[in-house]
Motif scaffolding. Structure first.
Motif, short mmCIF file in Angstrom:
data_model
loop_
_atom_site.label_atom_id
_atom_site.label_comp_id
_atom_site.label_asym_id
_atom_site.label_seq_id
_atom_site.Cartn_x
_atom_site.Cartn_y
_atom_site.Cartn_z
N ASN A 101 0.82 -1.21 0.00
CA ASN A 101 0.00 0.00 0.00
C ASN A 101 0.85 1.26 0.00
O ASN A 101 0.63 2.19 0.78
CB ASN A 101 -0.97 0.01 1.19
CG ASN A 101 -2.10 1.01 1.00
OD1 ASN A 101 -2.43 1.38 -0.13
ND2 ASN A 101 -2.68 1.46 2.10
N PHE A 102 1.85 1.27 -0.91
CA PHE A 102 2.72 2.43 -1.08
C PHE A 102 2.61 2.95 -2.50
O PHE A 102 2.66 2.17 -3.46
CB PHE A 102 4.18 2.05 -0.81
CG PHE A 102 4.66 2.36 0.58
CD1 PHE A 102 5.50 3.43 0.82
CD2 PHE A 102 4.25 1.59 1.65
CE1 PHE A 102 5.94 3.71 2.09
CE2 PHE A 102 4.69 1.86 2.93
CZ PHE A 102 5.54 2.93 3.16
N ASP A 103 2.44 4.24 -2.63
CA ASP A 103 2.54 4.87 -3.94
C ASP A 103 4.00 4.86 -4.39
O ASP A 103 4.92 4.75 -3.56
CB ASP A 103 2.05 6.32 -3.89
CG ASP A 103 0.54 6.42 -3.85
OD1 ASP A 103 -0.13 5.37 -3.79
OD2 ASP A 103 0.04 7.57 -3.86
N VAL A 104 4.22 5.00 -5.70
CA VAL A 104 5.57 5.08 -6.26
C VAL A 104 5.65 6.29 -7.18
O VAL A 104 4.76 6.50 -8.01
CB VAL A 104 5.93 3.80 -7.05
CG1 VAL A 104 7.33 3.94 -7.68
CG2 VAL A 104 5.87 2.57 -6.16
N VAL A 105 6.71 7.07 -7.03
CA VAL A 105 6.96 8.21 -7.91
C VAL A 105 8.36 8.07 -8.50
O VAL A 105 9.33 7.87 -7.76
CB VAL A 105 6.84 9.56 -7.16
CG1 VAL A 105 7.23 10.71 -8.09
CG2 VAL A 105 5.44 9.75 -6.62
N MET A 106 8.44 8.13 -9.82
CA MET A 106 9.73 8.13 -10.51
C MET A 106 9.69 9.22 -11.58
O MET A 106 8.62 9.53 -12.10
CB MET A 106 10.02 6.80 -11.21
CG MET A 106 10.06 5.58 -10.33
SD MET A 106 10.51 4.11 -11.31
CE MET A 106 9.99 2.81 -10.19
N PHE A 107 10.85 9.75 -11.93
CA PHE A 107 10.89 10.70 -13.04
C PHE A 107 12.13 10.46 -13.89
O PHE A 107 13.11 9.87 -13.44
CB PHE A 107 10.83 12.15 -12.54
CG PHE A 107 12.14 12.73 -12.08
CD1 PHE A 107 12.94 13.49 -12.93
CD2 PHE A 107 12.58 12.54 -10.77
CE1 PHE A 107 14.14 14.04 -12.50
CE2 PHE A 107 13.77 13.09 -10.32
CZ PHE A 107 14.56 13.84 -11.20
N ASP A 108 12.05 10.90 -15.13
CA ASP A 108 13.18 10.81 -16.05
C ASP A 108 13.99 12.10 -16.00
O ASP A 108 13.43 13.21 -16.03
CB ASP A 108 12.69 10.58 -17.48
CG ASP A 108 12.65 9.11 -17.86
OD1 ASP A 108 13.45 8.33 -17.30
OD2 ASP A 108 11.84 8.73 -18.72
#
Length: 272
Positions: A101-108
């Protein structure tokens, strides 16, 4: 006399070649450090219904962000990827985060995937990291925060975590996978003939050790030939509260595929 002149000429020629090589490294090192893979703007990063894409505007560029959103998340896993590919390569295998139940944020980074612009300095790179984090941080006020990075991203993750600690916003966990003590030290090990001053991206990780107040988890393959596990060992002894998971048989690019890593990730998120 002739021999002396010949020797001097040879030495001058060698010196000129060396100076040319060092100069080339100074001006073109972005091409050596970063291996971006562009992505068409209309190509989806993920087709999962619980993920979305958006852009964060920074000076001179727009950064592509991928976001896994759970209905009522316990927290967020903010991940900084390695030096190659794009989010289609990195924004995968998300079921462990859904289960926790964790969101994930990634960016390029600039020039990677759908992100515009190009990387020009370490200061710019770190500023971009902070800009993306500050864009999503308000969504997770009062929730658990994990700052993580892999390979190139470990130095950036440690820097962001230290920055948050200095502002009284220490992450609940900092997770570094295949970390280096600094890019300058690593470069000296691989290219001992190159003056350290040439490297414009020293990316010190060890120097953030005293500023990181929360727990740190290091994961490193014991067969890593690109970044030796000795780097994580050195970091582990320097951080105030750190543990090192040695992944038996894992190299640099396959460490995340080992069951012990998935198990450790699940356990770490479950404890938060």
């Amino acid at each position: 006399m002739v021999y002396a002149i010949f020797t001097a000429s040879v030495l001058l020629a060698i010196g000129a070649v060396y100076a040319g090589a060092v100069g080339w490294l100074w001006f073109r090192q972005e091409r050596l450090l970063f291996e971006p893979d562009p992505l068409a703007l209309d190509e989806p990063i993920s087709k999962d219904p619980d993920t979305r894409e958006f852009f964060v505007d920074v000076p001179g560029a727009r950064l592509s962000v991928a976001h896994l959103q759970c209905p009522n998340p316990r927290g967020v896993f903010f991940f900084l990827h390695g030096n190659s590919g794009n989010l289609k390569k990195w924004f995968v295998e998300l079921d462990a985060f859904r289960q926790a139940n964790f969101d994930v944020v990634m960016f390029d980074y600039r020039g990677f995937g759908k992100s515009s612009g190009q990387i020009e300095s370490e200061e710019q790179l770190r500023a971009d990291v902070r800009a993306v984090w500050e864009q999503v941080a308000p969504m997770y006020s009062g929730k658990r925060v994990v700052i993580s990075g892999q390979s190139l991203g470990t130095g950036l993750a440690a820097g962001l975590a230290a920055h948050l600690c200095s502002e009284g916003r220490a992450p609940d966990l900092t997770m570094l996978v295949s970390a280096y003590s600094s890019m300058r030290v690593l470069a000296a090990e691989i290219y001992p003939w190159v003056p350290v001053q040439v490297l414009r991206y020293p990316l010190h990780t060890l120097e953030h050790a005293a500023k990181l107040l929360g727990p740190v988890m290091l994961i490193h393959g014991d067969k890593d030939e690109l970044i030796p596990i000795s780097h994580s060992e050195k970091l582990c002894s320097a951080f105030r509260s750190a543990q090192l998971l040695r992944v038996t048989g894992a190299g640099h690019s396959d460490v995340h595929q080992f069951p012990t890593v998935r198990k450790a990730l699940k356990a770490a998120l479950g404890r938060l």
